[in-house]
Design a protein around this motif. Structure first.
Motif, PDB file in Angstrom:
ATOM      1  N   GLY A 128       2.051   2.054 -10.583  1.00  0.00           N
ATOM      2  CA  GLY A 128       2.064   2.381  -9.164  1.00  0.00           C
ATOM      3  C   GLY A 128       1.118   1.522  -8.352  1.00  0.00           C
ATOM      4  O   GLY A 128       1.418   1.156  -7.203  1.00  0.00           O
ATOM      5  N   ALA A 129      -0.025   1.189  -8.917  1.00  0.00           N
ATOM      6  CA  ALA A 129      -0.978   0.328  -8.207  1.00  0.00           C
ATOM      7  C   ALA A 129      -0.402  -1.071  -8.004  1.00  0.00           C
ATOM      8  O   ALA A 129      -0.600  -1.704  -6.955  1.00  0.00           O
ATOM      9  CB  ALA A 129      -2.292   0.262  -8.975  1.00  0.00           C
ATOM     10  N   VAL A 130       0.337  -1.550  -9.004  1.00  0.00           N
ATOM     11  CA  VAL A 130       0.998  -2.860  -8.877  1.00  0.00           C
ATOM     12  C   VAL A 130       2.072  -2.806  -7.801  1.00  0.00           C
ATOM     13  O   VAL A 130       2.174  -3.717  -6.953  1.00  0.00           O
ATOM     14  CB  VAL A 130       1.601  -3.278 -10.232  1.00  0.00           C
ATOM     15  CG1 VAL A 130       2.422  -4.562 -10.085  1.00  0.00           C
ATOM     16  CG2 VAL A 130       0.507  -3.466 -11.274  1.00  0.00           C
ATOM     17  N   GLN A 131       2.861  -1.735  -7.801  1.00  0.00           N
ATOM     18  CA  GLN A 131       3.914  -1.607  -6.800  1.00  0.00           C
ATOM     19  C   GLN A 131       3.333  -1.470  -5.396  1.00  0.00           C
ATOM     20  O   GLN A 131       3.912  -1.973  -4.423  1.00  0.00           O
ATOM     21  CB  GLN A 131       4.805  -0.389  -7.106  1.00  0.00           C
ATOM     22  CG  GLN A 131       5.287  -0.274  -8.540  1.00  0.00           C
ATOM     23  CD  GLN A 131       6.353  -1.292  -8.914  1.00  0.00           C
ATOM     24  OE1 GLN A 131       6.302  -2.438  -8.490  1.00  0.00           O
ATOM     25  NE2 GLN A 131       7.302  -0.862  -9.717  1.00  0.00           N
ATOM     26  N   ALA A 132       2.211  -0.774  -5.287  1.00  0.00           N
ATOM     27  CA  ALA A 132       1.565  -0.620  -3.979  1.00  0.00           C
ATOM     28  C   ALA A 132       1.179  -1.984  -3.410  1.00  0.00           C
ATOM     29  O   ALA A 132       1.360  -2.250  -2.212  1.00  0.00           O
ATOM     30  CB  ALA A 132       0.339   0.277  -4.108  1.00  0.00           C
ATOM     31  N   ARG A 133       0.651  -2.848  -4.265  1.00  0.00           N
ATOM     32  CA  ARG A 133       0.266  -4.180  -3.797  1.00  0.00           C
ATOM     33  C   ARG A 133       1.496  -4.982  -3.359  1.00  0.00           C
ATOM     34  O   ARG A 133       1.463  -5.716  -2.363  1.00  0.00           O
ATOM     35  CB  ARG A 133      -0.480  -4.938  -4.893  1.00  0.00           C
ATOM     36  CG  ARG A 133      -0.909  -6.354  -4.487  1.00  0.00           C
ATOM     37  CD  ARG A 133      -1.855  -6.297  -3.304  1.00  0.00           C
ATOM     38  NE  ARG A 133      -1.980  -7.538  -2.591  1.00  0.00           N
ATOM     39  CZ  ARG A 133      -3.076  -8.331  -2.633  1.00  0.00           C
ATOM     40  NH1 ARG A 133      -4.093  -7.983  -3.395  1.00  0.00           N
ATOM     41  NH2 ARG A 133      -3.132  -9.419  -1.924  1.00  0.00           N
ATOM     42  N   LYS A 134       2.608  -4.822  -4.065  1.00  0.00           N
ATOM     43  CA  LYS A 134       3.831  -5.528  -3.668  1.00  0.00           C
ATOM     44  C   LYS A 134       4.291  -5.092  -2.282  1.00  0.00           C
ATOM     45  O   LYS A 134       4.733  -5.920  -1.474  1.00  0.00           O
ATOM     46  CB  LYS A 134       4.933  -5.272  -4.699  1.00  0.00           C
ATOM     47  CG  LYS A 134       4.717  -5.973  -6.031  1.00  0.00           C
ATOM     48  CD  LYS A 134       5.871  -5.695  -6.984  1.00  0.00           C
ATOM     49  CE  LYS A 134       5.675  -6.425  -8.310  1.00  0.00           C
ATOM     50  NZ  LYS A 134       6.778  -6.170  -9.253  1.00  0.00           N
ATOM     51  N   MET A 135       4.185  -3.813  -2.006  1.00  0.00           N
ATOM     52  CA  MET A 135       4.597  -3.330  -0.683  1.00  0.00           C
ATOM     53  C   MET A 135       3.666  -3.855   0.400  1.00  0.00           C
ATOM     54  O   MET A 135       4.115  -4.242   1.485  1.00  0.00           O
ATOM     55  CB  MET A 135       4.650  -1.808  -0.674  1.00  0.00           C
ATOM     56  CG  MET A 135       5.721  -1.236  -1.588  1.00  0.00           C
ATOM     57  SD  MET A 135       6.438   0.321  -1.017  1.00  0.00           S
ATOM     58  CE  MET A 135       7.455  -0.219   0.362  1.00  0.00           C
ATOM     59  N   LEU A 136       2.378  -3.883   0.099  1.00  0.00           N
ATOM     60  CA  LEU A 136       1.426  -4.427   1.075  1.00  0.00           C
ATOM     61  C   LEU A 136       1.736  -5.889   1.378  1.00  0.00           C
ATOM     62  O   LEU A 136       1.716  -6.314   2.543  1.00  0.00           O
ATOM     63  CB  LEU A 136       0.003  -4.274   0.541  1.00  0.00           C
ATOM     64  CG  LEU A 136      -1.115  -4.796   1.447  1.00  0.00           C
ATOM     65  CD1 LEU A 136      -1.202  -3.991   2.739  1.00  0.00           C
ATOM     66  CD2 LEU A 136      -2.458  -4.756   0.715  1.00  0.00           C
TER      67      LEU A 136
END
Length: 422
Positions: free
Chosen positions: A108-116
């Motif tokens: 989830g932390a990786v996906q959060a960075r992708k969205m940012l």
């Protein structure tokens, strides 16, 4: 002597840190509140919030940092109102059972960075296991990882055997989601429990769903009095409510119950559209992701029954979006990222304009209108004095076409340049 040292140490702790000053400049800026474009903007930021907006040459600083974005247009940081950060469609259902429980917040932390990186400086995560979205939010807020501002829901509430329950396991596993409850009093208690552990929005499943088992999107799965109990309890605690509602009756029951945002709204009818407008409900309709699920779902291991339901609601939902927007219902950007890869969510802007929105309407759906739905108009959703300095730099004119929004050149969160693709 010891007392003097303790007092001095206390004074140092209590003393406010010096405000960090940043000046941000660009070729132009879109004011989504007025719909105007400002030429040669200069934006003064202190401690992450916008303190003054002027023009280059009239607003300057002598001490502080600069973020100069020549030739680019600034728009507010995007808000996605419907994401699942701890999901990824490329992980097959079987493979997911082989992962450790602690795998998902790391993902989830990786996906959060992708969205940012694609411009989403705020996301609303509408459901996760083990309160993982709350953990990711805390890690971002504490500065351990980089990501967007997260409005977490924790566990989604729902009925036994409904869309938000564990529906893919045999009886011997005795798997039940922590968010499941039946009856008014039990659901009120669940609101309190989920909020207790950090939820900032309550997610409830009012109808069946596409990607669950043994449920149909059109099925209403909670009675209107249960939905009203959830809404009343959450609102008493100052928390907003989002209802997963594909089916016609469930959509209308959720709106009448006072729920703030209706997610998916796939089978909304004219009566539901009228009701949403009269009651001021927001619609969050994920009208892009079916392009991905239909092209890649089988390869990713999605069951044919789930793909069948996805096909059945896709075109109906998009036409409902067109009619609701034309009727003046308040629409917000919600992608359901997690059903598709998170870095693809931004592509929904193009589908929103294909089905009736102007570029400004689409941009507002992901900025000022979304901030209103969150109840956070003082913090996010516009490049305006007092709000966080969250913005996206794009090339071209995003009021003429949404194409520039699909390829962020730079992303600023809280006055910090977090992504630079120039």
């Amino acid at each position: 002597m010891k007392a003097i040292v303790l007092v001095a140490a206390a004074a140092l702790i209590a003393a406010p840190a010096a405000a960090e000053t940043v000046l941000i400049t660009a070729e132009r800026m879109v004011d989504v509140l007025t719909g105007r474009t400002v030429e040669k903007p200069a934006i003064l930021v202190e401690d992450g919030r916008i303190r003054q907006i002027g023009t280059q040459g009239t607003l300057t600083i002598t001490d502080g940092k600069r973020i100069d974005l020549p030739g680019l247009t600034l728009v507010p940081g995007f808000i996605d109102m419907h994401v699942h950060l701890t999901g990824d469609p490329r992980i097959s259902p079987m493979d997911s059972l082989l992962k450790s429980d602690s795998y998902w917040p790391v993902l989830g932390a990786v996906q959060a960075r992708k969205m940012l990186d694609t411009g989403f400086t705020t996301v609303r995560n509408v459901g996760s296991g083990n309160f993982d979205d709350i953990a990711i939010k805390q890690a971002i807020d504490d500065g351990w990882v980089t990501g967007p501002r997260i409005v977490p829901a924790g566990y989604a509430l729902g009925a036994t055997g409904g869309h938000c329950d564990e529906t893919f396991f045999p009886p011997s596993f005795e798997r039940t989601s922590r968010g499941v409850a039946d009856g008014v009093d039990a659901l009120r208690a669940k609101v309190r429990e989920i909020r207790k552990y950090g939820a900032e929005v309550i997610k409830v499943c009012a109808t069946g769903g596409v990607f669950s088992r043994n449920t149909e999107p059109g099925q209403q799965q909670l009675r209107e009095e249960e939905l009203k109990a959830i809404a009343d309890e959450a609102h008493m605690w100052g928390v907003k409510v989002a209802a997963h509602a594909h089916g016609t009756s469930g959509i209308k029951a959720a709106i009448r119950a006072g729920i703030d945002t209706i997610e998916h709204a796939s089978l909304i009818d004219d009566e539901g559209i009228k009701l949403a407008k009269e009651r001021g409900a927001f619609l969050s309709m994920d009208i892009y992701n079916t392009d991905y699920t239909q092209s890649e779902g089988k390869k990713n291991g999605v069951l044919e029954d789930n793909l069948r339901k996805d096909r059945e609601v896709a075109d109906v939902q998009r036409e409902g979006f067109r009619r609701a927007n034309a009727a003046g219902v308040r629409m917000v950007f919600g992608s359901d990222a997690g059903v598709m890869p998170h870095d693809m969510a931004v592509n929904q802007f193009a589908v929103m304009t294909r089905f009736g929105m102007t570029p400004l309407q689409a941009l507002r759906a992901a900025t000022s209108t979304a901030a209103e739905a969150l109840g956070r108009e003082k913090d996010v959703g516009a490049i305006a004095v007092g709000r966080f300095a969250d913005m996206v730099a794009v090339s071209g004119d995003p009021l003429a076409s949404v194409d520039p929004l699909l390829g962020a050149k730079a992303v600023v969160k809280g006055g910090v340049l977090v992504t630079d693709r120039r």
